[in-house]
Design a protein around this motif. Structure first.
Motif, PDB file in Angstrom:
ATOM      1  N   GLY A   1    -145.698  96.599  59.719  1.00 37.16           N
ATOM      2  CA  GLY A   1    -145.442  95.556  58.741  1.00 37.16           C
ATOM      3  C   GLY A   1    -144.577  94.437  59.298  1.00 37.16           C
ATOM      4  O   GLY A   1    -144.842  93.250  59.078  1.00 37.16           O
TER       5      GLY A   1
ATOM      6  N   ARG B   1    -146.800  91.019  59.528  1.00 39.62           N
ATOM      7  CA  ARG B   1    -146.625  90.227  58.315  1.00 39.62           C
ATOM      8  C   ARG B   1    -146.739  88.730  58.574  1.00 39.62           C
ATOM      9  O   ARG B   1    -147.391  88.006  57.802  1.00 39.62           O
ATOM     10  CB  ARG B   1    -145.268  90.534  57.684  1.00 39.62           C
ATOM     11  CG  ARG B   1    -145.019  89.790  56.387  1.00 39.62           C
ATOM     12  CD  ARG B   1    -143.599  89.936  55.904  1.00 39.62           C
ATOM     13  NE  ARG B   1    -143.417  89.298  54.614  1.00 39.62           N
ATOM     14  CZ  ARG B   1    -143.201  87.995  54.457  1.00 39.62           C
ATOM     15  NH1 ARG B   1    -143.133  87.189  55.509  1.00 39.62           N
ATOM     16  NH2 ARG B   1    -143.050  87.489  53.235  1.00 39.62           N
TER      17      ARG B   1
ATOM     18  N   TRP C   1    -151.950  88.167  52.234  1.00 36.03           N
ATOM     19  CA  TRP C   1    -151.697  88.983  53.434  1.00 36.03           C
ATOM     20  C   TRP C   1    -150.227  89.380  53.495  1.00 36.03           C
ATOM     21  O   TRP C   1    -149.901  90.556  53.676  1.00 36.03           O
ATOM     22  CB  TRP C   1    -152.107  88.185  54.669  1.00 36.03           C
ATOM     23  CG  TRP C   1    -151.696  88.774  55.989  1.00 36.03           C
ATOM     24  CD1 TRP C   1    -150.538  88.523  56.668  1.00 36.03           C
ATOM     25  CD2 TRP C   1    -152.430  89.706  56.784  1.00 36.03           C
ATOM     26  NE1 TRP C   1    -150.497  89.232  57.843  1.00 36.03           N
ATOM     27  CE2 TRP C   1    -151.650  89.974  57.943  1.00 36.03           C
ATOM     28  CE3 TRP C   1    -153.652  90.345  56.643  1.00 36.03           C
ATOM     29  CZ2 TRP C   1    -152.075  90.845  58.943  1.00 36.03           C
ATOM     30  CZ3 TRP C   1    -154.084  91.205  57.644  1.00 36.03           C
ATOM     31  CH2 TRP C   1    -153.299  91.452  58.767  1.00 36.03           C
ATOM     32  N   ARG C   2    -149.354  88.439  53.334  1.00 32.52           N
ATOM     33  CA  ARG C   2    -147.916  88.730  53.418  1.00 32.52           C
ATOM     34  C   ARG C   2    -147.453  89.587  52.249  1.00 32.52           C
ATOM     35  O   ARG C   2    -146.598  90.460  52.423  1.00 32.52           O
ATOM     36  CB  ARG C   2    -147.120  87.423  53.479  1.00 32.52           C
ATOM     37  CG  ARG C   2    -147.386  86.649  54.769  1.00 32.52           C
ATOM     38  CD  ARG C   2    -146.452  85.480  54.969  1.00 32.52           C
ATOM     39  NE  ARG C   2    -146.654  84.890  56.282  1.00 32.52           N
ATOM     40  CZ  ARG C   2    -145.909  83.910  56.790  1.00 32.52           C
ATOM     41  NH1 ARG C   2    -144.910  83.394  56.067  1.00 32.52           N
ATOM     42  NH2 ARG C   2    -146.157  83.432  57.996  1.00 32.52           N
TER      43      ARG C   2
ATOM     44  N   TRP D   1    -149.206  91.862  50.720  1.00 32.55           N
ATOM     45  CA  TRP D   1    -149.651  93.241  50.977  1.00 32.55           C
ATOM     46  C   TRP D   1    -148.680  93.933  51.922  1.00 32.55           C
ATOM     47  O   TRP D   1    -148.293  95.082  51.696  1.00 32.55           O
ATOM     48  CB  TRP D   1    -151.053  93.216  51.560  1.00 32.55           C
ATOM     49  CG  TRP D   1    -151.714  94.563  51.612  1.00 32.55           C
ATOM     50  CD1 TRP D   1    -152.519  95.108  50.669  1.00 32.55           C
ATOM     51  CD2 TRP D   1    -151.592  95.524  52.662  1.00 32.55           C
ATOM     52  NE1 TRP D   1    -152.929  96.357  51.061  1.00 32.55           N
ATOM     53  CE2 TRP D   1    -152.375  96.653  52.277  1.00 32.55           C
ATOM     54  CE3 TRP D   1    -150.920  95.575  53.880  1.00 32.55           C
ATOM     55  CZ2 TRP D   1    -152.494  97.784  53.064  1.00 32.55           C
ATOM     56  CZ3 TRP D   1    -151.024  96.712  54.665  1.00 32.55           C
ATOM     57  CH2 TRP D   1    -151.803  97.801  54.266  1.00 32.55           C
ATOM     58  N   TRP D   2    -148.281  93.248  52.979  1.00 38.29           N
ATOM     59  CA  TRP D   2    -147.354  93.855  53.942  1.00 38.29           C
ATOM     60  C   TRP D   2    -145.960  94.010  53.353  1.00 38.29           C
ATOM     61  O   TRP D   2    -145.228  94.931  53.729  1.00 38.29           O
ATOM     62  CB  TRP D   2    -147.314  93.032  55.229  1.00 38.29           C
ATOM     63  CG  TRP D   2    -148.525  93.237  56.090  1.00 38.29           C
ATOM     64  CD1 TRP D   2    -149.489  92.318  56.390  1.00 38.29           C
ATOM     65  CD2 TRP D   2    -148.917  94.449  56.730  1.00 38.29           C
ATOM     66  NE1 TRP D   2    -150.454  92.872  57.176  1.00 38.29           N
ATOM     67  CE2 TRP D   2    -150.121  94.179  57.414  1.00 38.29           C
ATOM     68  CE3 TRP D   2    -148.373  95.726  56.798  1.00 38.29           C
ATOM     69  CZ2 TRP D   2    -150.790  95.157  58.159  1.00 38.29           C
ATOM     70  CZ3 TRP D   2    -149.026  96.708  57.531  1.00 38.29           C
ATOM     71  CH2 TRP D   2    -150.219  96.420  58.199  1.00 38.29           C
TER      72      TRP D   2
ATOM     73  N   ALA E   1    -146.135  97.192  51.615  1.00 39.11           N
ATOM     74  CA  ALA E   1    -146.194  98.261  52.613  1.00 39.11           C
ATOM     75  C   ALA E   1    -144.807  98.551  53.170  1.00 39.11           C
ATOM     76  O   ALA E   1    -144.429  99.719  53.352  1.00 39.11           O
ATOM     77  CB  ALA E   1    -147.157  97.875  53.740  1.00 39.11           C
TER      78      ALA E   1
END
Length: 375
Positions: A102, A106, A114-115, A117-118, A121
């Protein structure tokens, strides 16, 4: 030095390494767990991430040192715990793997999805390890269903679901609240602006949750049946887990505290440090130091309650692993102690140097100026 003394020293060193991991890696796990709560924008989340960016990899070395020490100094404990808790350990390692991925991935794309989601995570990667480690500690007091046959081959009925009993889950919540408090104290110390304000507001809630859960776990523990020797192993004898007899029952797990009243300073000290972390949150550096004492005192409390047991067995109490019958040979402990005396000061000196070089707060201006190189 006697074999008995070496075993006690290595029991203490195991506590030191576990405390080092909880203190050093604890605040960056706590930072990751709080990421989506203290950061409302991409820049704010990058501030939180970069507060641990230069040190998180080095902090994980304490986890490796702890595992290595268990493997070398307590091989029976390593074999029984890592085999029995295999799925739990796999879950921890998966979470610890997600975290560096991550951090690295990221910022590769500027897409908010995208960012985001990370970010989640990283948050999950910060929550799972302390929760699982707390559950593991809770199961030590419940007893773990394993045993040995006459040839010392381990037989186990441990499953992931069997570890998720009520007391163990409570201990997992104690651990999680402690790490959230520690992460909030770090962000309060290392950041400025809205991120610091939110971390400072979260800190009292996390500390109070830790205190309430810690007291509840203590009351519960006082009513649990413990393990005691009916025929103890020789403290300086060979390591044979079947060379003793153990009873599951009275006097419970607080026998050591009743026999040595000074040990009560450990749990009361943990609660006091959590309270002082709240009171000193406007003096961020001092508040962080108080917060750092809490994991060490919490682990010391658990260790003092368990001593001399390392891994009690609910299936075959006489096969419980203790300080006196689960260690490596005397020569191995002596050689390893020499290595620790030589290298641990070097590790501490280098760690101190890194933190000194990387001192100072992380600000929005720094992130915007280094937008292409910072996490």
């Amino acid at each position: 030095m006697s074999y008995e003394m070496l075993r006690v020293i290595w029991w203490l060193l195991l506590g030191v390494l576990l405390s080092g991991f909880a203190i050093a890696d604890g605040f960056d796990l706590g930072t990751a767990a709080l990421l989506t709560f203290v950061g409302r924008s991409d820049v704010e989340r990058r501030i939180a991430i970069n507060s641990v960016g230069p040190v998180w990899e080095g902090n994980q070395v304490w986890f490796i040192l702890g595992g290595g020490a268990i493997f070398a100094a307590w091989p029976a404990l390593y074999a029984a715990s890592f085999s029995g808790f295999y799925l739990a350990m796999f879950l921890v390692l998966a979470a610890l793997i997600v975290r560096p991925v991550g951090f690295k991935f990221r910022s590769k794309l500027e897409d908010p999805r995208w960012r985001g989601w990370w970010d989640w995570a990283l948050c999950i990667g910060g929550i799972v390890p302390p929760l699982v480690f707390g559950v593991a500690f809770g199961n030590l007091f419940e007893g773990v269903p394993f045993g040995f046959d006459a040839d010392l081959r381990m037989q186990s009925d441990i499953s992931l679901w069997s570890l998720l009993n009520p007391f163990a889950l409570l201990c997992g919540l104690v651990s999680l609240a402690m790490i959230l408090m520690h992460g909030a104290a770090w962000l309060n110390y290392k950041t400025r602006g809205p991120v610091q304000d939110r971390a400072r507001s979260i800190l009292p809630y996390a500390a109070c949750a830790y205190g309430a859960l810690f007291i509840l776990a203590g009351v519960w523990l006082s009513r649990m049946a413990g393990y005691s020797f009916t025929s103890p192993a020789a403290p300086d004898g060979p390591s044979n887990p079947l060379g003793k007899t153990v009873m599951h029952g009275a006097p419970g797990w607080l026998g050591n505290f009743e026999n040595h009243t000074l040990l009560w300073l450990l749990p009361f000290g943990a609660l006091l440090m959590a309270a002082l972390a709240i009171l000193a949150r406007k003096s961020a550096g001092i508040g962080f130091l108080f917060s750092a004492c809490v994991p060490a005192l919490t682990i010391a409390t658990a260790g003092a309650a368990l001593f001399p047991f390392l891994l009690p067995s609910s299936r075959q109490p006489g096969a419980s692993l203790t300080v006196w019958d689960a260690s490596s040979s005397k020569l191995t402990l002596e050689i390893m102690l020499g290595a620790v005396i030589l290298f641990l000061p070097i590790v501490l000196a280098y760690t101190t140097f890194v933190y000194r070089v990387m001192r100072g707060p992380v600000t929005r201006e720094q992130i915007e100026a280094d937008s292409k190189t910072a996490y």
